[in-house]
Design an enzyme around this catalytic site. Structure first.
Site, PDB file in Angstrom:
ATOM      1  N   GLU A 190       6.292 -62.740 -39.701  1.00  0.00           N
ATOM      2  CA  GLU A 190       7.640 -63.238 -40.032  1.00  0.00           C
ATOM      3  C   GLU A 190       7.475 -64.426 -40.964  1.00  0.00           C
ATOM      4  OE1 GLU A 190      11.093 -62.762 -39.495  1.00  0.00           O
ATOM      5  OE2 GLU A 190      11.051 -64.534 -40.786  1.00  0.00           O
TER       6      GLU A 190
ATOM      7  N   CYS B 120      20.181 -62.538 -36.360  1.00  0.00           N
ATOM      8  CA  CYS B 120      20.939 -62.673 -35.111  1.00  0.00           C
ATOM      9  C   CYS B 120      20.808 -64.077 -34.528  1.00  0.00           C
ATOM     10  CB  CYS B 120      20.463 -61.630 -34.110  1.00  0.00           C
ATOM     11  SG  CYS B 120      21.214 -61.790 -32.498  1.00  0.00           S
TER      12      CYS B 120
ATOM     13  N   CYS C 201      24.668 -63.627 -34.951  1.00  0.00           N
ATOM     14  CA  CYS C 201      25.366 -63.431 -33.661  1.00  0.00           C
ATOM     15  C   CYS C 201      25.411 -64.668 -32.778  1.00  0.00           C
ATOM     16  CB  CYS C 201      24.690 -62.323 -32.873  1.00  0.00           C
ATOM     17  SG  CYS C 201      24.243 -60.898 -33.833  1.00  0.00           S
TER      18      CYS C 201
ATOM     19  N   LYS D 125      27.134 -67.796 -34.239  1.00  0.00           N
ATOM     20  CA  LYS D 125      28.534 -67.398 -34.443  1.00  0.00           C
ATOM     21  C   LYS D 125      29.292 -67.351 -33.121  1.00  0.00           C
ATOM     22  CE  LYS D 125      29.447 -63.510 -33.667  1.00  0.00           C
ATOM     23  NZ  LYS D 125      29.176 -62.297 -34.412  1.00  0.00           N
TER      24      LYS D 125
ATOM     25  N   TYR E  77      61.838 -58.383 -15.013  1.00  0.00           N
ATOM     26  CA  TYR E  77      61.966 -57.328 -13.993  1.00  0.00           C
ATOM     27  C   TYR E  77      63.448 -56.976 -13.795  1.00  0.00           C
ATOM     28  CZ  TYR E  77      57.190 -57.128 -12.101  1.00  0.00           C
ATOM     29  OH  TYR E  77      55.849 -56.915 -11.923  1.00  0.00           O
TER      30      TYR E  77
ATOM     31  N   ALA F 221      66.988 -55.711   5.255  1.00  0.00           N
ATOM     32  CA  ALA F 221      67.263 -54.303   5.566  1.00  0.00           C
ATOM     33  C   ALA F 221      66.721 -53.934   6.943  1.00  0.00           C
ATOM     34  CB  ALA F 221      66.628 -53.420   4.512  1.00  0.00           C
TER      35      ALA F 221
ATOM     36  N   GLY G 210      36.773 -66.988   4.568  1.00  0.00           N
ATOM     37  CA  GLY G 210      35.692 -66.760   3.601  1.00  0.00           C
ATOM     38  C   GLY G 210      35.934 -65.531   2.761  1.00  0.00           C
TER      39      GLY G 210
ATOM     40  N   TYR H 233      38.764 -63.273  -0.068  1.00  0.00           N
ATOM     41  CA  TYR H 233      39.281 -63.430  -1.427  1.00  0.00           C
ATOM     42  C   TYR H 233      40.013 -64.769  -1.628  1.00  0.00           C
ATOM     43  CZ  TYR H 233      39.314 -58.375  -2.761  1.00  0.00           C
ATOM     44  OH  TYR H 233      39.006 -57.095  -3.101  1.00  0.00           O
ATOM     45  N   ILE H 234      41.033 -64.985  -0.793  1.00  0.00           N
ATOM     46  CA  ILE H 234      41.930 -66.102  -1.070  1.00  0.00           C
ATOM     47  C   ILE H 234      41.224 -67.430  -0.833  1.00  0.00           C
ATOM     48  CG2 ILE H 234      44.084 -67.226  -0.354  1.00  0.00           C
ATOM     49  CD1 ILE H 234      45.248 -64.447   0.132  1.00  0.00           C
TER      50      ILE H 234
ATOM     51  N   GLU I 133      38.903 -68.043  -3.795  1.00  0.00           N
ATOM     52  CA  GLU I 133      39.646 -68.348  -5.037  1.00  0.00           C
ATOM     53  C   GLU I 133      40.256 -69.743  -4.978  1.00  0.00           C
ATOM     54  OE1 GLU I 133      40.919 -63.891  -6.566  1.00  0.00           O
ATOM     55  OE2 GLU I 133      42.406 -65.058  -5.500  1.00  0.00           O
TER      56      GLU I 133
ATOM     57  N   GLY J 198      43.455 -63.722   6.010  1.00  0.00           N
ATOM     58  CA  GLY J 198      43.963 -62.357   5.948  1.00  0.00           C
ATOM     59  C   GLY J 198      45.485 -62.349   5.854  1.00  0.00           C
TER      60      GLY J 198
ATOM     61  N   ASP K  76      50.946 -53.084   0.691  1.00  0.00           N
ATOM     62  CA  ASP K  76      50.344 -53.963   1.702  1.00  0.00           C
ATOM     63  C   ASP K  76      50.851 -53.708   3.117  1.00  0.00           C
ATOM     64  OD1 ASP K  76      49.140 -55.167  -0.439  1.00  0.00           O
ATOM     65  OD2 ASP K  76      49.745 -57.206   0.089  1.00  0.00           O
TER      66      ASP K  76
ATOM     67  N   ALA L  46      38.310 -57.739  -8.114  1.00  0.00           N
ATOM     68  CA  ALA L  46      37.790 -58.994  -8.669  1.00  0.00           C
ATOM     69  C   ALA L  46      38.154 -60.144  -7.754  1.00  0.00           C
ATOM     70  CB  ALA L  46      38.398 -59.239 -10.047  1.00  0.00           C
TER      71      ALA L  46
ATOM     72  N   HIS M 148      26.411 -56.710 -28.899  1.00  0.00           N
ATOM     73  CA  HIS M 148      25.725 -57.995 -28.885  1.00  0.00           C
ATOM     74  C   HIS M 148      26.496 -59.034 -29.691  1.00  0.00           C
ATOM     75  CE1 HIS M 148      22.313 -60.711 -28.794  1.00  0.00           C
ATOM     76  NE2 HIS M 148      22.342 -60.801 -30.098  1.00  0.00           N
TER      77      HIS M 148
ATOM     78  N   GLU N 296      26.364 -56.608 -22.157  1.00  0.00           N
ATOM     79  CA  GLU N 296      25.184 -55.889 -22.657  1.00  0.00           C
ATOM     80  C   GLU N 296      24.041 -55.929 -21.644  1.00  0.00           C
ATOM     81  OE1 GLU N 296      22.975 -57.522 -26.039  1.00  0.00           O
ATOM     82  OE2 GLU N 296      23.984 -59.424 -25.716  1.00  0.00           O
TER      83      GLU N 296
HETATM   84  P1  NDP Z   1      40.389 -61.376   3.490  1.00  0.00           P
HETATM   85  O1  NDP Z   1      40.538 -60.212   4.382  1.00  0.00           O
HETATM   86  O2  NDP Z   1      39.824 -61.193   2.138  1.00  0.00           O
HETATM   87  O3  NDP Z   1      39.496 -62.475   4.208  1.00  0.00           O
HETATM   88  C1  NDP Z   1      39.889 -63.010   5.439  1.00  0.00           C
HETATM   89  C2  NDP Z   1      38.848 -64.031   5.855  1.00  0.00           C
HETATM   90  O4  NDP Z   1      39.350 -64.819   6.926  1.00  0.00           O
HETATM   91  C3  NDP Z   1      37.563 -63.428   6.331  1.00  0.00           C
HETATM   92  O5  NDP Z   1      36.502 -64.270   5.940  1.00  0.00           O
HETATM   93  C4  NDP Z   1      37.747 -63.425   7.843  1.00  0.00           C
HETATM   94  O6  NDP Z   1      36.534 -63.477   8.548  1.00  0.00           O
HETATM   95  C5  NDP Z   1      38.450 -64.750   8.027  1.00  0.00           C
HETATM   96  N1  NDP Z   1      39.209 -64.841   9.273  1.00  0.00           N
HETATM   97  C6  NDP Z   1      40.008 -63.925   9.834  1.00  0.00           C
HETATM   98  N2  NDP Z   1      40.559 -64.404  10.962  1.00  0.00           N
HETATM   99  C7  NDP Z   1      40.051 -65.654  11.121  1.00  0.00           C
HETATM  100  C8  NDP Z   1      40.250 -66.671  12.095  1.00  0.00           C
HETATM  101  N3  NDP Z   1      41.051 -66.507  13.125  1.00  0.00           N
HETATM  102  N4  NDP Z   1      39.575 -67.838  11.929  1.00  0.00           N
HETATM  103  C9  NDP Z   1      38.765 -68.024  10.864  1.00  0.00           C
HETATM  104  N5  NDP Z   1      38.551 -67.099   9.929  1.00  0.00           N
HETATM  105  C10 NDP Z   1      39.192 -65.934  10.052  1.00  0.00           C
HETATM  106  O7  NDP Z   1      41.834 -62.040   3.453  1.00  0.00           O
HETATM  107  P2  NDP Z   1      42.520 -63.035   2.415  1.00  0.00           P
HETATM  108  O8  NDP Z   1      43.540 -63.764   3.203  1.00  0.00           O
HETATM  109  O9  NDP Z   1      41.515 -63.825   1.681  1.00  0.00           O
HETATM  110  O10 NDP Z   1      43.239 -62.048   1.409  1.00  0.00           O
HETATM  111  C11 NDP Z   1      44.133 -61.054   1.909  1.00  0.00           C
HETATM  112  C12 NDP Z   1      44.116 -59.854   1.015  1.00  0.00           C
HETATM  113  O11 NDP Z   1      44.780 -60.149  -0.179  1.00  0.00           O
HETATM  114  C13 NDP Z   1      42.711 -59.429   0.610  1.00  0.00           C
HETATM  115  O12 NDP Z   1      42.161 -58.548   1.531  1.00  0.00           O
HETATM  116  C14 NDP Z   1      42.959 -58.778  -0.720  1.00  0.00           C
HETATM  117  O13 NDP Z   1      43.164 -57.409  -0.518  1.00  0.00           O
HETATM  118  C15 NDP Z   1      44.208 -59.429  -1.241  1.00  0.00           C
HETATM  119  N6  NDP Z   1      43.881 -60.351  -2.337  1.00  0.00           N
HETATM  120  C16 NDP Z   1      43.352 -59.862  -3.479  1.00  0.00           C
HETATM  121  C17 NDP Z   1      43.024 -60.717  -4.511  1.00  0.00           C
HETATM  122  C18 NDP Z   1      42.430 -60.183  -5.774  1.00  0.00           C
HETATM  123  O14 NDP Z   1      42.488 -58.989  -5.990  1.00  0.00           O
HETATM  124  N7  NDP Z   1      41.806 -61.024  -6.591  1.00  0.00           N
HETATM  125  C19 NDP Z   1      43.250 -62.152  -4.422  1.00  0.00           C
HETATM  126  C20 NDP Z   1      43.780 -62.556  -3.172  1.00  0.00           C
HETATM  127  C21 NDP Z   1      44.068 -61.687  -2.182  1.00  0.00           C
HETATM  128  P3  NDP Z   1      35.981 -62.175   9.291  1.00  0.00           P
HETATM  129  O15 NDP Z   1      35.241 -61.420   8.229  1.00  0.00           O
HETATM  130  O16 NDP Z   1      35.118 -62.754  10.359  1.00  0.00           O
HETATM  131  O17 NDP Z   1      37.161 -61.426   9.838  1.00  0.00           O
END
Ligand code: NDP
Length: 497
Positions: free
Chosen positions: A71, A79, A84, A87, A131, A147, A207, A209-210, A213, A312, A352, A390, A488, A493
């Site tokens: 070279e 690149c 790439c 850029k 809506y 309802a 622990g 999704y919510i 996040e 939940g 739901d 996601a 790329h 990728e």
């Molecule tokens: P999830 O079902 O995702 O998680 C619930 C969490 O709470 C788990 O870690 C569970 O633990 C824990 N839990 C349940 N009961 C208790 C308790 N009594 N004390 C302590 N921890 C507990 O529920 P989320 O509320 O986070 O979300 C609800 C739904 O909404 C999701 O399932 C998803 O479908 C939807 N959602 C989707 C999103 C997206 O697409 N980006 C974003 C937000 C929500 P364990 O495993 O031990 O039961």
């Protein structure tokens, strides 16, 4: 096998050294080995150290060939040096500048909750209006009220009775209340969107999704976050490698994770909320119930300005009168068959409120399919077996298909499942000056190569997961990924080639 592949260990070592770290040795004009009578020996001379030359040289070296790459300038070619990479990094700068100057101009460059929430609410208002207008244009009459289904084919709203051959229950879900003394002190995700400002500190319970996040987003807005997670890891239903990498990224951001915890009570204390919990030893799966060696309960507590329960969501069934009609439901919602029929003739349910996945696109697809089936042409059914999903944390998660654990369970033996995992720091993060990890994992059938799951951690992951879902539905194999041209420089990728 080439002659060189059968060569000595020394040659192989030399070749691998070439492949790992190309030595740049300047050969001055008019000198070199000319006149010494000795020529440099190689299996492969590559002229040009750009993308093509480097790739060819490295691959040849990996096969045991001795390689010389020539070279005349910096290694990397167009690149790396004039194309790439610089850029794309400037593109990040330009794009972020536009986004940031739009979003943060009111706040002098700070991430500011009260400013952000105003813009969020403006978008919500725009969507409400849109809506309403679309429903009106479609000729849908919208009534406001609670309802109750009074009989199959009959619904009461306030003083009005409505009759229809088909009734659809699509009432959705709401955050589950925290079932411990003082649980009502905890906010839910519904409340967060009403906050005008953020608390200085927050305990997130959950622990899933919510929880993930909210912990990720709020920590970016300056909130000191502690997470109390019942399991031994975050995101139980996601791939373990992705969840582990995310846990490390959240921890690096300052989120404090407390795993294997069992929340026992919430209390108000001097304007703060105290959350008490038991913690099992790591690895005990909670089996010792949070007891110490002498069998005594070990109770811990964490204090914060607010607590958020994200444990939940439960179906909205109150007041609908469905129990009186004998509509069957399980723990998570109404029972429906493949055609979204409940146990009572003429009453359907989607979204739901049923036992299915609680995801917007799933509910939307169910609604459209059912409406087509009941009232129009029989539309093609969406594939509810392959649902990309996601988690919008940072870095974000995007995935589709089986996790490694689920694939092994389905296959019966670990050796029937293969995985390919790449861990790296993306160019975007290099430009931002951080080392936020990206992870890309492919789970496949070890014999056929069929891809069973793709699990990604990167801010681009959700976008990639959406597209790769098509490939999964069509039965993509690992060899297809390996022989698909890469785009790329992208994060995606890394899944290919
Ligand atoms: P999830 O079902 O995702 O998680 C619930 C969490 O709470 C788990 O870690 C569970 O633990 C824990 N839990 C349940 N009961 C208790 C308790 N009594 N004390 C302590 N921890 C507990 O529920 P989320 O509320 O986070 O979300 C609800 C739904 O909404 C999701 O399932 C998803 O479908 C939807 N959602 C989707 C999103 C997206 O697409 N980006 C974003 C937000 C929500 P364990 O495993 O031990 O039961």
């Amino acid at each position: 096998m080439t002659k060189r592949q059968a060569g000595s260990d020394n040659e192989r070592k030399r070749a691998s050294k070439v492949s790992a770290e190309p030595r740049m040795e300047r050969v001055p004009r008019g000198r070199g080995n000319a006149g010494t009578g000795r020529a440099r020996q190689a299996d492969f001379v590559v002229i040009g150290g750009g993308s093509a030359g480097v790739a060819a040289a490295m691959r040849a070296a990996s096969h045991g060939a001795s390689v010389i790459l020539v070279e005349r300038e910096q290694i990397g070619g167009t690149c790396v040096n004039r194309g790439c990479i610089p850029k794309k990094m400037l593109h990040y700068g330009a794009t972020w500048a536009a986004i940031l100057s739009g979003c943060l101009s009111h706040t002098g460059g700070r991430e500011d909750w009260s400013d952000a929430i105003v813009r969020v609410k403006a978008e919500m208002a725009r969507l409400h209006a849109s809506y309403t207008q679309r429903l009106q244009e479609a000729g849908v009459l919208v009534l406001r009220g609670e309802a109750t289904v009074t009989a199959p084919g009959e619904v009461r709203v306030g003083g009005e009775t409505l009759q229809a051959r088909r009734i659809l229950i699509a009432t959705g879900s709401q955050p589950a209340p925290l079932p411990v003394p003082g649980g009502e002190l905890a906010s839910t995700s519904d409340d967060v969107f009403e906050w005008n400002g953020v608390p200085a500190s927050l305990v997130v319970i959950g622990g899933g999704y919510i929880a993930v996040e909210m912990a990720s987003i709020l920590s970016r807005y300056g909130v000191k976050v502690d997470m109390l997670v019942r399991e031994s890891r975050l995101l139980e239903n996601f791939d373990a490698d992705i969840a582990q990498a995310l846990a490390e990224a959240l921890t690096a951001k300052g989120v404090r994770l407390h795993l294997n915890t069992d929340v026992t009570v919430l209390d108000q204390a001097n304007g703060a909320i105290e959350v008490c919990y038991r913690q099992a030893e790591a690895g005990s799966e909670g089996g010792n119930g949070g007891k110490d060696a002498k069998g005594k309960e070990r109770t811990h507590s964490v204090r914060a300005q607010a607590a958020l329960a994200a444990i939940g969501r439960e179906p909205n069934l109150d007041g609908l009168g469905l129990e009186a009609l004998g509509v069957a439901h399980g723990q998570r919602g109404l029972r429906v068959d493949r055609q979204f029929r409940t146990s009572v003739r003429g009453i359907h349910a989607i979204g739901d409120v049923t036992e299915g996945p609680q995801l917007t696109p799933v509910a939307t697809a169910q609604g459209r399919w059912l409406a087509d089936r009941l009232f129009g042409r029989r539309g093609e059914r969406a594939d509810f077996d392959v649902i990309p999903t996601a988690v919008f944390c940072e870095p974000a998660i995007g995935c589709v298909g089986l996790t490694e654990a689920a694939a092994i369970e389905a296959a019966g033996k670990p050796e029937r499942i293969g995985t390919r995992i790449k861990r790296f720091v993306s160019l975007e993060n290099r430009f931002a000056g951080n080392t936020m990890p990206s992870v890309m994992k492919v789970v496949y059938n070890a014999r056929s190569g069929r891809v069973l799951g793709v699990h990604l951690l990167d801010n681009a992951a959700p976008e990639i997961a959406q597209s790769i879902a098509v490939a999964l539905r069509l039965g993509v194999r690992l060899s297809h990924l390996e022989t698909t041209m890469q785009l790329h420089p992208t994060v995606a990728e890394e899944l290919f080639g």
